[in-house]
Design an enzyme around this catalytic site. Structure first.
Site, PDB file in Angstrom:
ATOM      1  N   HIS A  91       4.302  -8.121  -5.051  1.00 11.78           N
ATOM      2  CA  HIS A  91       2.929  -8.389  -4.602  1.00 11.78           C
ATOM      3  C   HIS A  91       2.417  -9.752  -5.081  1.00 11.78           C
ATOM      4  O   HIS A  91       1.666  -9.814  -6.059  1.00 11.78           O
ATOM      5  CB  HIS A  91       1.981  -7.322  -5.186  1.00 11.78           C
ATOM      6  CG  HIS A  91       2.135  -5.971  -4.600  1.00 11.78           C
ATOM      7  ND1 HIS A  91       1.350  -5.517  -3.560  1.00 11.78           N
ATOM      8  CD2 HIS A  91       2.963  -4.956  -4.909  1.00 11.78           C
ATOM      9  CE1 HIS A  91       1.688  -4.281  -3.253  1.00 11.78           C
ATOM     10  NE2 HIS A  91       2.671  -3.914  -4.058  1.00 11.78           N
ATOM     11  N   GLU A 112       0.055 -11.345  -3.934  1.00 15.53           N
ATOM     12  CA  GLU A 112      -1.420 -11.350  -3.792  1.00 15.53           C
ATOM     13  C   GLU A 112      -2.111 -10.778  -5.036  1.00 15.53           C
ATOM     14  O   GLU A 112      -3.327 -10.859  -5.155  1.00 15.53           O
ATOM     15  CB  GLU A 112      -1.841 -10.590  -2.516  1.00 15.53           C
ATOM     16  CG  GLU A 112      -1.818  -9.068  -2.577  1.00 15.53           C
ATOM     17  CD  GLU A 112      -0.417  -8.458  -2.465  1.00 15.53           C
ATOM     18  OE1 GLU A 112       0.584  -9.197  -2.523  1.00 15.53           O
ATOM     19  OE2 GLU A 112      -0.343  -7.215  -2.347  1.00 15.53           O
ATOM     20  N   GLY A 126       0.866  -1.183   0.000  1.00 17.33           N
ATOM     21  CA  GLY A 126       0.000   0.000   0.000  1.00 17.33           C
ATOM     22  C   GLY A 126       0.893   1.220   0.000  1.00 17.33           C
ATOM     23  O   GLY A 126       1.757   1.363  -0.863  1.00 17.33           O
ATOM     24  N   CYS A 129       5.818  -5.550   0.175  1.00 19.43           N
ATOM     25  CA  CYS A 129       5.991  -4.180  -0.323  1.00 19.43           C
ATOM     26  C   CYS A 129       5.968  -3.163   0.830  1.00 19.43           C
ATOM     27  O   CYS A 129       6.905  -3.117   1.601  1.00 19.43           O
ATOM     28  CB  CYS A 129       4.961  -3.904  -1.413  1.00 19.43           C
ATOM     29  SG  CYS A 129       5.537  -2.645  -2.547  1.00 19.43           S
TER      30      CYS A 129
HETATM   31  N1  GLN Z   1       6.953   2.457  -1.950  1.00 18.11           N
HETATM   32  C1  GLN Z   1       5.694   2.397  -1.265  1.00 18.11           C
HETATM   33  C2  GLN Z   1       5.812   3.010   0.132  1.00 18.11           C
HETATM   34  O1  GLN Z   1       6.634   3.750   0.412  1.00 18.11           O
HETATM   35  C3  GLN Z   1       5.179   0.988  -1.167  1.00 18.11           C
HETATM   36  C4  GLN Z   1       4.525   0.594  -2.450  1.00 18.11           C
HETATM   37  C5  GLN Z   1       3.673  -0.630  -2.370  1.00 18.11           C
HETATM   38  O2  GLN Z   1       3.351  -1.147  -1.295  1.00 18.11           O
HETATM   39  N2  GLN Z   1       3.212  -1.074  -3.510  1.00 18.11           N
HETATM   40  O3  GLN Z   1       5.003   2.785   0.965  1.00 18.11           O
END
Ligand code: GLN
Length: 236
Positions: free
Chosen positions: A202, A204, A46, A78
């Site tokens: 990801h 998911e 996220g 992520c």
């Molecule tokens: N780079 C994002 C952040 O700083 C993370 C991106 C992602 O979860 N798809 O939160």
């Protein structure tokens, strides 16, 4: 078996859907006391600053840190990986709270901005051997972090060549790395350290459920180790 999924923001529904396909219940976690109803946790992707603000608002950090310290299995994807790292660089506003526990340094937006998101085939032989299926995994990288350094107890599961000049803002005062990484240089994108699993991509968002199966096996193994050690203590 029920797996907690941190449901403050990001792709928690997608994780719960994959778990459902594997016949496992995903439990949405938003408050500290809800963590007591689960023995493992997935932290989705996220936006980590937003997630950190919401976690702070719900006073979740102490309970999350305790959860990690107790050796319960936690998988960060992520933004979730960023959250689990002991150190994150590349923030624009002088830092954000992290859960920590995973002995690594993560660059929050290692591959550049949203527009530089990409997909690639990831060879992860250990997991393919354990889970069966094709030898590679489709890695979906969305404004993804990269793992710049890992401590001695961290097992590197996957690294990939940087696909293009990632053109990171070379401003050390923001904690950024000073030079962008040349295309072809390798960067770590999946790690495991005891009870902790971190992936910069990801799983998911793909139809491939093998990363979730791998995590479920970690949950099983760690759960098994805990009950046998309780047993051993009882037998003394
Ligand atoms: N780079 C994002 C952040 O700083 C993370 C991106 C992602 O979860 N798809 O939160």
């Amino acid at each position: 078996m029920a797996i907690g999924v941190l449901a403050l923001q990001g792709s928690f529904n997608e994780h719960i859907a994959v778990l459902r396909r594997l016949g496992v219940k995903g439990v949405e976690i938003r408050k500290p006391d809800q963590l007591q109803s689960v023995t493992s946790l997935i932290i989705p992707g996220g936006e980590s600053t937003t997630m950190a603000k919401l976690a702070e608002y719900h006073n979740l950090f102490p309970a999350l840190r305790e959860f990690v310290k107790m050796g319960k299995p936690v998988w960060g994807t992520c933004a979730g990986l960023i959250f689990l790292a002991d150190k994150a660089i590349g923030q624009k506003t002088g830092g954000q709270e992290l859960i920590g526990g995973l002995d690594c340094v993560v660059h929050r937006n290692f591959f550049g901005g949203q527009i530089q998101s990409f997909e690639t085939e990831l060879p992860v032989p250990q997991i393919a051997a354990k889970e069966g299926g094709p030898p590679t995994f489709r890695g979906v990288f969305i404004r993804a972090p990269g793992i710049l350094e890992v401590g001695p107890d961290v097992e590197v599961l996957a690294d990939i060549p940087v696909p293009y000049n990632n053109n990171i803002d070379p401003n050390p005062s923001l904690g950024n790395q000073e030079e962008s990484t040349a295309p072809g240089e390798r960067v770590i994108v999946a790690v495991k350290q005891g009870n902790l699993l971190g992936t910069a991509f990801h799983p998911e968002l793909t139809a491939d459920t093998r990363w979730h199966s791998y995590f479920l096996k970690m949950v099983d193994e760690i759960g098994g180790a805990t009950s046998s050690s309780i047993c051993a203590v009882g037998e003394e």
